[in-house]
Each structure stands twice: as C-alpha cells, then as structure tokens.
Design a protein around this motif. Structure first.
Motif, mmCIF file in Angstrom:
data_model
loop_
_atom_site.group_PDB
_atom_site.id
_atom_site.type_symbol
_atom_site.label_atom_id
_atom_site.label_comp_id
_atom_site.label_asym_id
_atom_site.label_seq_id
_atom_site.Cartn_x
_atom_site.Cartn_y
_atom_site.Cartn_z
ATOM 1 N N LEU A 184 34.833 29.153 37.580
ATOM 2 C CA LEU A 184 35.998 28.936 37.958
ATOM 3 C C LEU A 184 36.957 29.911 37.633
ATOM 4 C CD1 LEU A 184 38.105 26.960 39.930
ATOM 5 C CD2 LEU A 184 38.340 25.683 38.027
ATOM 6 N N THR A 239 39.089 32.597 39.892
ATOM 7 C CA THR A 239 40.521 32.428 40.172
ATOM 8 C C THR A 239 40.985 34.049 39.547
ATOM 9 O OG1 THR A 239 40.816 31.429 37.897
ATOM 10 C CG2 THR A 239 40.788 29.947 39.791
ATOM 11 N N SER A 271 47.504 26.452 44.148
ATOM 12 C CA SER A 271 46.564 25.397 43.695
ATOM 13 C C SER A 271 45.697 24.975 44.853
ATOM 14 C CB SER A 271 47.709 24.086 43.217
ATOM 15 O OG SER A 271 48.316 23.944 44.545
ATOM 16 N N VAL A 292 42.853 27.071 44.142
ATOM 17 C CA VAL A 292 41.936 26.610 43.226
ATOM 18 C C VAL A 292 41.078 25.499 43.458
ATOM 19 C CG1 VAL A 292 42.121 25.725 40.654
ATOM 20 C CG2 VAL A 292 43.646 27.752 41.633
#
Length: 72
Positions: free
Chosen positions: A21, A25, A34, A37
């Motif tokens: 992750l 990102t 967001s 994400v």
C-alpha cells in the motif's frame, strides 16, 4: 469499504500488505485522494486473501485495478 471481516492475516502478511500500500500510494501524484487509497487497499486485501503475499505483486495488481477503476 467492502467487508473483509472474515479475513485473517499473519503479521508477515500484514507487513507485506502495508509495504504494498505504501509503495502504491507513493507512485501516485500529489495530492493522493482517499478514494484512490481505498481502491488500492481493497485490492490488496482481496488479493492477499487469495494467497498472494509478494508486496511487488500486490502493488502491481492494485495499481492495475486503480487504473481500470479510473477508466470506468
């Protein structure tokens, strides 16, 4: 976020998912939304649940899914 309440991961897998992750990102242009994400995280969770724990593979799949989701 989708329901992943039935998922269970070892500390090593959680570490791999976290690395994937963060790496995913980091490739996105600022500011990172967001929503992006969330798509990445859901993809990583879903893929790890199938048994794939290589952070590079998790990252690659998540970024491909994000690209596909952005087109839709």
């Amino acid at each position: 976020m989708k329901d992943f309440s039935d998922a269970s991961f070892s500390p090593e897998v959680i570490e791999a998912m976290t690395a994937a992750l963060q790496a995913s990102t980091a490739t996105l242009p600022e500011p990172v939304s967001s929503a992006h994400v969330q798509v990445l995280a859901e993809s990583i969770l879903r893929t790890a649940k199938t048994g794939e724990w290589n952070p590079a593979v998790l990252q690659r799949i998540a970024l491909m899914e994000l690209q596909l989701a952005s087109r839709g």
